[in-house]
Design a protein around this motif. Structure first.
Motif, PDB file in Angstrom:
ATOM      1  N   HIS A 259       0.828  -1.205   0.000  1.00  0.00           N
ATOM      2  CA  HIS A 259       0.000   0.000   0.000  1.00  0.00           C
ATOM      3  C   HIS A 259       0.864   1.258   0.000  1.00  0.00           C
ATOM      4  O   HIS A 259       0.654   2.180  -0.795  1.00  0.00           O
ATOM      5  CB  HIS A 259      -0.917  -0.034   1.229  1.00  0.00           C
TER       6      HIS A 259
ATOM      7  N   HIS B  69      -3.594   9.600   1.305  1.00  0.00           N
ATOM      8  CA  HIS B  69      -2.766   8.566   1.928  1.00  0.00           C
ATOM      9  C   HIS B  69      -1.859   9.145   3.015  1.00  0.00           C
ATOM     10  O   HIS B  69      -1.593   8.472   4.014  1.00  0.00           O
ATOM     11  CB  HIS B  69      -1.933   7.822   0.879  1.00  0.00           C
TER      12      HIS B  69
ATOM     13  N   TRP C 266     -13.094   6.914  -0.171  1.00  0.00           N
ATOM     14  CA  TRP C 266     -12.661   7.209   1.189  1.00  0.00           C
ATOM     15  C   TRP C 266     -13.841   7.668   2.033  1.00  0.00           C
ATOM     16  O   TRP C 266     -14.652   8.473   1.564  1.00  0.00           O
ATOM     17  CB  TRP C 266     -11.619   8.340   1.176  1.00  0.00           C
TER      18      TRP C 266
ATOM     19  N   ASP D 295      -9.556   4.335   4.172  1.00  0.00           N
ATOM     20  CA  ASP D 295      -9.349   4.054   2.749  1.00  0.00           C
ATOM     21  C   ASP D 295     -10.145   2.794   2.406  1.00  0.00           C
ATOM     22  O   ASP D 295      -9.875   1.730   2.958  1.00  0.00           O
ATOM     23  CB  ASP D 295      -7.841   3.829   2.511  1.00  0.00           C
TER      24      ASP D 295
ATOM     25  N   HIS E 290      -7.280  -2.111  -2.616  1.00  0.00           N
ATOM     26  CA  HIS E 290      -5.845  -2.320  -2.355  1.00  0.00           C
ATOM     27  C   HIS E 290      -5.503  -2.125  -0.877  1.00  0.00           C
ATOM     28  O   HIS E 290      -4.463  -2.574  -0.426  1.00  0.00           O
ATOM     29  CB  HIS E 290      -4.962  -1.447  -3.276  1.00  0.00           C
TER      30      HIS E 290
HETATM   31 MN    MN Z   1      -4.948   3.396  -0.668  1.00  0.00          MN
END
Ligand code: MN
Length: 190
Positions: free
Chosen positions: A26, A71, A121, A155, A159
């Motif tokens: 990630h 992120h 998100w 998130d 992924h």
């Molecule tokens: Mn992510």
């Protein structure tokens, strides 16, 4: 030029909520790719901040800058798992005032994160008056695009959890509550 943030914990520190393998992909692959893509897309001498690109940029610049900003907020709000992990102080009071209780807030936030269709998100933000609000932002969206101050985010791109949880997004969301660094989240609430 933007650079990949350094994580403030070891790769295995968030297990079992997030495995070292998930964290290394990630952070080291997905986030690194957004950083590389943004740097490749920017003209030389571009001095805009991520926030400016997210609010005023277009296309790939807006999307990659958004993913970097999101992120950076996500990874820096995490810490090793704790029992009975919950906020304190002014933020805890605001959560109780807005949602009735911390448990009711968690339920509403989980629902926003679990029902977000596709990639995106879930966010807890503060508005200009300091009131708290939960929003769903698809893809690379960030609440600053709506004039909100982002405090906490989950998130829900696959992924973020697929290696550990496969299709079980709700199980991943449940585990995330044990690794939220409420001191960091509270420091964003001012
Ligand atoms: Mn992510």
């Amino acid at each position: 030029m933007f650079t990949l943030i350094t994580l403030p914990y070891a790769a295995e520190a968030l297990a079992p909520a997030i495995s070292a393998e998930t964290l290394s992909f990630h952070h080291g692959k997905h986030l690194q790719t957004y950083v590389n893509n943004l740097n490749a897309a920017l003209p030389e001498g571009d001095t805009r901040s991520l926030e400016e690109m997210v609010c005023l940029g277009e296309g790939g610049v807006r999307n990659n800058a958004g993913q970097i900003l999101n992120h950076n907020l996500y990874f820096t709000q995490l810490r090793a798992p704790r029992e009975n992990n919950r906020p304190a102080g002014r933020l805890a009071e605001a959560i109780s005032r807005e949602f009735g209780s911390f448990e009711a807030f968690q339920e509403a936030f989980n629902k926003a994160a679990a029902t977000l269709f596709g990639s995106g998100w879930a966010w807890l933000s503060a508005d200009v008056d300091g009131r708290l609000v939960i929003t769903q932002e698809p893809n690379a969206g960030n609440p600053i695009q709506k004039g909100l101050k982002p405090l906490l985010t989950f998130d829900v791109w696959e992924h973020a959890y697929y290696l550990d949880y496969q299709n079980r997004r709700p199980d991943h969301l449940k585990a995330l509550w044990s690794i939220i660094d409420w001191d960091v989240v509270a420091s964003r609430y001012r």
